[in-house]
Scaffold this active site. Structure first.
Site, PDB file in Angstrom:
ATOM      1  N   SER A  61       0.796  -1.236   0.000  1.00  0.00           N
ATOM      2  CA  SER A  61       0.000   0.000   0.000  1.00  0.00           C
ATOM      3  C   SER A  61       0.824   1.280   0.000  1.00  0.00           C
ATOM      4  O   SER A  61       0.263   2.357  -0.197  1.00  0.00           O
ATOM      5  CB  SER A  61      -0.936   0.018   1.197  1.00  0.00           C
ATOM      6  OG  SER A  61      -2.101  -0.679   0.875  1.00  0.00           O
ATOM      7  N   LYS A  64       0.308   3.273  -2.978  1.00  0.00           N
ATOM      8  CA  LYS A  64      -0.956   3.991  -3.247  1.00  0.00           C
ATOM      9  C   LYS A  64      -0.762   5.507  -3.370  1.00  0.00           C
ATOM     10  O   LYS A  64      -1.267   6.108  -4.319  1.00  0.00           O
ATOM     11  CB  LYS A  64      -2.001   3.650  -2.177  1.00  0.00           C
ATOM     12  CG  LYS A  64      -2.547   2.224  -2.349  1.00  0.00           C
ATOM     13  CD  LYS A  64      -3.450   1.809  -1.196  1.00  0.00           C
ATOM     14  CE  LYS A  64      -3.986   0.391  -1.424  1.00  0.00           C
ATOM     15  NZ  LYS A  64      -4.568  -0.209  -0.237  1.00  0.00           N
ATOM     16  N   TYR A 189      -2.402  -2.581 -10.747  1.00  0.00           N
ATOM     17  CA  TYR A 189      -2.475  -2.480  -9.285  1.00  0.00           C
ATOM     18  C   TYR A 189      -1.561  -3.525  -8.618  1.00  0.00           C
ATOM     19  O   TYR A 189      -0.796  -3.216  -7.715  1.00  0.00           O
ATOM     20  CB  TYR A 189      -3.933  -2.627  -8.823  1.00  0.00           C
ATOM     21  CG  TYR A 189      -4.074  -2.645  -7.318  1.00  0.00           C
ATOM     22  CD1 TYR A 189      -4.011  -1.470  -6.579  1.00  0.00           C
ATOM     23  CD2 TYR A 189      -4.235  -3.850  -6.633  1.00  0.00           C
ATOM     24  CE1 TYR A 189      -4.103  -1.492  -5.194  1.00  0.00           C
ATOM     25  CE2 TYR A 189      -4.335  -3.875  -5.253  1.00  0.00           C
ATOM     26  CZ  TYR A 189      -4.271  -2.699  -4.533  1.00  0.00           C
ATOM     27  OH  TYR A 189      -4.353  -2.728  -3.165  1.00  0.00           O
ATOM     28  N   TYR A 240      -4.298   2.972   7.728  1.00  0.00           N
ATOM     29  CA  TYR A 240      -5.525   2.170   7.777  1.00  0.00           C
ATOM     30  C   TYR A 240      -6.493   2.780   8.800  1.00  0.00           C
ATOM     31  O   TYR A 240      -6.502   3.996   9.001  1.00  0.00           O
ATOM     32  CB  TYR A 240      -5.215   0.706   8.109  1.00  0.00           C
ATOM     33  CG  TYR A 240      -4.199   0.078   7.191  1.00  0.00           C
ATOM     34  CD1 TYR A 240      -4.439  -0.002   5.820  1.00  0.00           C
ATOM     35  CD2 TYR A 240      -3.012  -0.441   7.666  1.00  0.00           C
ATOM     36  CE1 TYR A 240      -3.521  -0.587   4.960  1.00  0.00           C
ATOM     37  CE2 TYR A 240      -2.083  -1.035   6.808  1.00  0.00           C
ATOM     38  CZ  TYR A 240      -2.355  -1.099   5.458  1.00  0.00           C
ATOM     39  OH  TYR A 240      -1.443  -1.667   4.619  1.00  0.00           O
ATOM     40  N   VAL A 258       1.115  -3.785   3.841  1.00  0.00           N
ATOM     41  CA  VAL A 258       1.031  -5.080   4.525  1.00  0.00           C
ATOM     42  C   VAL A 258       2.317  -5.908   4.449  1.00  0.00           C
ATOM     43  O   VAL A 258       2.401  -6.961   5.070  1.00  0.00           O
ATOM     44  CB  VAL A 258      -0.153  -5.941   4.030  1.00  0.00           C
ATOM     45  CG1 VAL A 258      -1.474  -5.343   4.440  1.00  0.00           C
ATOM     46  CG2 VAL A 258      -0.086  -6.170   2.535  1.00  0.00           C
TER      47      VAL A 258
HETATM   48  N1  GLU Z   1      -1.557  -5.670  -2.304  1.00  0.00           N
HETATM   49  C1  GLU Z   1      -2.251  -5.494  -1.086  1.00  0.00           C
HETATM   50  C2  GLU Z   1      -3.737  -5.730  -1.256  1.00  0.00           C
HETATM   51  O1  GLU Z   1      -4.321  -5.247  -2.171  1.00  0.00           O
HETATM   52  C3  GLU Z   1      -1.973  -4.135  -0.534  1.00  0.00           C
HETATM   53  C4  GLU Z   1      -2.657  -3.941   0.784  1.00  0.00           C
HETATM   54  C5  GLU Z   1      -1.904  -3.084   1.746  1.00  0.00           C
HETATM   55  O2  GLU Z   1      -0.668  -3.024   1.759  1.00  0.00           O
HETATM   56  O3  GLU Z   1      -2.600  -2.440   2.541  1.00  0.00           O
HETATM   57  O4  GLU Z   1      -4.352  -6.406  -0.505  1.00  0.00           O
END
Ligand code: GLU
Length: 304
Positions: A61, A64, A189, A240, A258
């Site tokens: 993430s 992002k 993604y 989060y 994550v």
């Molecule tokens: N690739 C992970 C997912 O889509 C990223 C989630 C994350 O790092 O919060 O679940």
């Protein structure tokens, strides 16, 4: 500085035993839960490190906000925020529930999975390879590291098991948030999540944001107005559904992933990269969060 980093790291090392390495993406389960590393880049671009700062991990993430930068550069804020909102959710990062209950249906922000998938679809490029190349170019420029690439194993592992993300993407196709080739958008993604970095790369990327989008030598990579949007999202949604607590305890714009990485931006002061893959139930690194809180307290880094 390095002595302080070492001390804070050692004080928090025991916390890895209270976390668990993510396993819902099978390749992530291979990480060593004992790893703990930190890198700090100051405004002159000098790096200070401690622990496992050179271990490679995938951004997950943390990519992002970087994909959001590219989408904002490509489309501008009006078009981007027509598709994705600006509000925190209070739900887990992979929650699907509000996609159906909110009317009109629109992912609440670009830091949750649904929002990030929609953001990825806005990046210009005729297919996934063109879009990921543009994201990679941005990441390499911000990090000052041309060798940053994709971890193919993690990418494939997520692509094979991402049933929930796939469900959200097709739901968004139905509601008109996504249009085009959904599998191709998802592919970008998964690739962006699998960009492989070290704590030091993350610290350098964060430094670029701390320096309003420019390298320490003064070269503008990201317009300052876009940096302002990104760091605001990092405060309100970056950790989060623990973003509020982290804002109170550390007071630093940050984005976690994550894989156990956290990118933290102290405007006009420093960029920080932390890595420790044992996660708490909300998906944040157990040691990483506390290392940042302690560093903030020691150096008085809170922006509030
Ligand atoms: N690739 C992970 C997912 O889509 C990223 C989630 C994350 O790092 O919060 O679940």
């Amino acid at each position: 500085m390095e002595e302080l980093l070492q001390k804070i790291l050692e004080q928090n090392r025991y916390r890895v035993k209270y976390g668990r390495v993510a396993s819902y993406i099978p390749a992530l389960a291979k990480a060593d839960p004992g790893n703990v590393g930190i890198s700090v880049a100051n405004m002159k671009g000098q790096l200070f490190t401690a622990g496992d700062c050179c271990v490679k991990f995938t951004m997950q993430s943390i990519a992002k906000p970087l994909a959001l930068i590219q989408a904002l550069v490509d489309r501008g804020p009006v078009e981007v925020f027509r598709k994705v909102g600006m509000e925190p959710t209070g739900d887990p990062f992979n929650s699907i529930i509000k996609l159906e209950t909110l009317n009109p249906s629109k992912p609440l922000n670009p830091m949750i999975n649904a929002g990030a998938i929609a953001i990825t679809s806005l990046i210009k490029g005729k297919n996934s390879s063109e879009r990921i190349e543009r994201i990679l170019k941005l990441v390499r420029l911000m990090a000052g590291n041309e060798s940053i690439g994709i971890n193919e194993k993690v990418y494939r592992s997520e692509k094979e098991t991402a049933h929930r993300n796939r469900a959200m993407a097709y739901f968004m196709l139905d509601t008109g948030v996504l249009d085009g080739d959904v599998e191709d958008i998802l592919d970008t993604y998964f690739l962006q999540c699998a960009i492989e970095v070290t704590c030091s790369d993350i610290a350098n990327i964060a430094l670029c944001l701390a320096n309003r989008g420019s390298t320490p030598a003064g070269r503008e990579i990201v317009p300052a107005e876009i940096v302002r949007i990104i760091t605001t999202f990092m405060v309100t949604c970056g950790m989060y559904n623990a973003s509020g607590e982290f804002a109170i305890k550390a007071g630093i714009p940050a984005k976690s992933g994550v894989s156990g990485g956290i990118m933290a931006v102290v405007p006009q002061k420093m960029g920080i990269g932390v890595y420790s893959p044992a996660l708490d139930p909300k998906g944040n690194s157990t040691a990483g969060i506390h290392i940042l809180e302690d560093l903030s307290a020691w150096l008085d880094l809170s922006i509030f």
